[in-house]
Scaffold this active site. Sequence first.
Site, PDB file in Angstrom:
ATOM      1  N   GLY A  50       0.776  -1.243   0.000  1.00  0.00           N
ATOM      2  CA  GLY A  50       0.000   0.000   0.000  1.00  0.00           C
ATOM      3  C   GLY A  50       0.804   1.287   0.000  1.00  0.00           C
ATOM      4  N   ASP A 106       0.845   3.933   4.557  1.00  0.00           N
ATOM      5  CA  ASP A 106      -0.267   4.480   3.771  1.00  0.00           C
ATOM      6  C   ASP A 106      -1.434   4.902   4.663  1.00  0.00           C
ATOM      7  OD1 ASP A 106      -0.825   1.827   4.458  1.00  0.00           O
ATOM      8  OD2 ASP A 106      -1.473   1.217   2.470  1.00  0.00           O
ATOM      9  N   ASP A 109      -5.216   2.122  10.470  1.00  0.00           N
ATOM     10  CA  ASP A 109      -6.618   1.782  10.675  1.00  0.00           C
ATOM     11  C   ASP A 109      -6.744   1.237  12.104  1.00  0.00           C
ATOM     12  OD1 ASP A 109      -9.293   1.227   9.835  1.00  0.00           O
ATOM     13  OD2 ASP A 109      -8.729  -0.821   9.356  1.00  0.00           O
ATOM     14  N   PHE A 158     -14.079   3.102   3.898  1.00  0.00           N
ATOM     15  CA  PHE A 158     -13.094   2.273   3.219  1.00  0.00           C
ATOM     16  C   PHE A 158     -12.650   3.037   1.980  1.00  0.00           C
ATOM     17  CE2 PHE A 158     -11.014  -1.044   0.889  1.00  0.00           C
ATOM     18  CZ  PHE A 158     -10.319  -1.677   1.908  1.00  0.00           C
ATOM     19  N   VAL A 159     -11.376   3.389   1.954  1.00  0.00           N
ATOM     20  CA  VAL A 159     -10.864   4.216   0.855  1.00  0.00           C
ATOM     21  C   VAL A 159      -9.931   3.419  -0.059  1.00  0.00           C
ATOM     22  CG1 VAL A 159     -11.148   6.483   1.949  1.00  0.00           C
ATOM     23  CG2 VAL A 159      -9.084   5.143   2.418  1.00  0.00           C
ATOM     24  N   ASP A 165      -5.765  -0.447  -1.825  1.00  0.00           N
ATOM     25  CA  ASP A 165      -6.537  -1.359  -2.682  1.00  0.00           C
ATOM     26  C   ASP A 165      -7.837  -1.832  -2.054  1.00  0.00           C
ATOM     27  OD1 ASP A 165      -5.100  -3.017  -0.696  1.00  0.00           O
ATOM     28  OD2 ASP A 165      -5.977  -4.688  -1.804  1.00  0.00           O
ATOM     29  N   ARG A 171      -5.130   0.515  -6.834  1.00  0.00           N
ATOM     30  CA  ARG A 171      -3.908   1.119  -6.292  1.00  0.00           C
ATOM     31  C   ARG A 171      -3.383   2.222  -7.211  1.00  0.00           C
ATOM     32  NH1 ARG A 171      -2.100  -2.049  -1.949  1.00  0.00           N
ATOM     33  NH2 ARG A 171      -2.332  -4.295  -2.142  1.00  0.00           N
TER      34      ARG A 171
HETATM   35  P1  IMP Z   1      -4.301  -1.917  10.435  1.00  0.00           P
HETATM   36  O1  IMP Z   1      -3.352  -2.966  10.912  1.00  0.00           O
HETATM   37  O2  IMP Z   1      -5.726  -2.257  10.741  1.00  0.00           O
HETATM   38  O3  IMP Z   1      -3.946  -0.519  10.891  1.00  0.00           O
HETATM   39  O4  IMP Z   1      -4.290  -2.009   8.873  1.00  0.00           O
HETATM   40  C1  IMP Z   1      -3.423  -1.335   8.096  1.00  0.00           C
HETATM   41  C2  IMP Z   1      -3.513  -1.833   6.676  1.00  0.00           C
HETATM   42  O5  IMP Z   1      -4.864  -2.210   6.330  1.00  0.00           O
HETATM   43  C3  IMP Z   1      -3.146  -0.733   5.733  1.00  0.00           C
HETATM   44  O6  IMP Z   1      -1.758  -0.715   5.490  1.00  0.00           O
HETATM   45  C4  IMP Z   1      -3.977  -1.071   4.518  1.00  0.00           C
HETATM   46  O7  IMP Z   1      -3.285  -1.992   3.695  1.00  0.00           O
HETATM   47  C5  IMP Z   1      -5.212  -1.745   5.063  1.00  0.00           C
HETATM   48  N1  IMP Z   1      -6.347  -0.809   5.166  1.00  0.00           N
HETATM   49  C6  IMP Z   1      -6.864  -0.264   6.279  1.00  0.00           C
HETATM   50  N2  IMP Z   1      -7.880   0.561   5.993  1.00  0.00           N
HETATM   51  C7  IMP Z   1      -7.983   0.576   4.651  1.00  0.00           C
HETATM   52  C8  IMP Z   1      -8.848   1.289   3.738  1.00  0.00           C
HETATM   53  O8  IMP Z   1      -9.724   2.097   4.077  1.00  0.00           O
HETATM   54  N3  IMP Z   1      -8.633   1.022   2.416  1.00  0.00           N
HETATM   55  C9  IMP Z   1      -7.688   0.148   1.964  1.00  0.00           C
HETATM   56  N4  IMP Z   1      -6.858  -0.508   2.779  1.00  0.00           N
HETATM   57  C10 IMP Z   1      -7.012  -0.303   4.122  1.00  0.00           C
HETATM   58 MG    MG Z   2      -1.148  -1.914   3.369  1.00  0.00          MG
END
Ligand code: IMP
Ligand code: MG
Length: 183
Positions: A50, A106, A109, A158-159, A165, A171
């Site tokens: 990402g 990127d 979340d 969700f972006v 992606d 992407r």
């Molecule tokens: P986390 O471990 O939940 O913080 O997830 C991080 C990863 O989830 C990011 O590096 C993204 O690859 C993916 N992700 C989280 N939210 C989104 C979104 O809104 N769109 C696309 N990918 C996301």
């Molecule tokens: Mg990622």
Amino acid sequence: MNFDVAEYKGKIKRVVLSEEEIQRKIAEVGKQISEEYEGQPLLLVSILNGAFVFMADLFRAIDIPCEIAFMVAKSYYASTESSGEVTIKLDVNQDLSKYHVIVVEDIIDTGRTLSLVAKNLKERDPLSFKIVTLLDKPERRVVDLNADISLFTIPDLFVIGYGLDYDEAYRNLPYIAEYDQGN
Ligand code: IMP
Ligand code: MG
């Protein structure tokens, strides 16, 4: 990935951040980093896939000597929810004790992916450690983790685009859009 173009385009609901807004903010942050780390050994570490688009633009907005390295850490699959499982599949080569490390992400979340990667990198004793994220979704956080620099804070959407992606698609959009999760 679904290769049907009409369906692909139909799922792009609306632009959340334009190409111009993203690039303007990156120029500012690149300048800030260049001033802060001038004369220091600087290493940008980005988490694939990402963050590679953001990394490429941020790297070129920095005008001091700077190295890059990439990591692969997986926590997301075809769905829009985090699985909670994170594994490091590709690691950096540099001796981190010789560098000021900035992780370039990127989106933060739930924070699960980055908290594990950050812990792992900090254990290797970098001269200093910071996290820069393009997007931050603070409402979704399940672990205690904050970026030192966050370019944009967004609500729980969700972006897609600019490296992000949905099922490996989108992407290559030059902007950030909301993905239409309805049918
Ligand atoms: P986390 O471990 O939940 O913080 O997830 C991080 C990863 O989830 C990011 O590096 C993204 O690859 C993916 N992700 C989280 N939210 C989104 C979104 O809104 N769109 C696309 N990918 C996301
Ligand atoms: Mg990622």
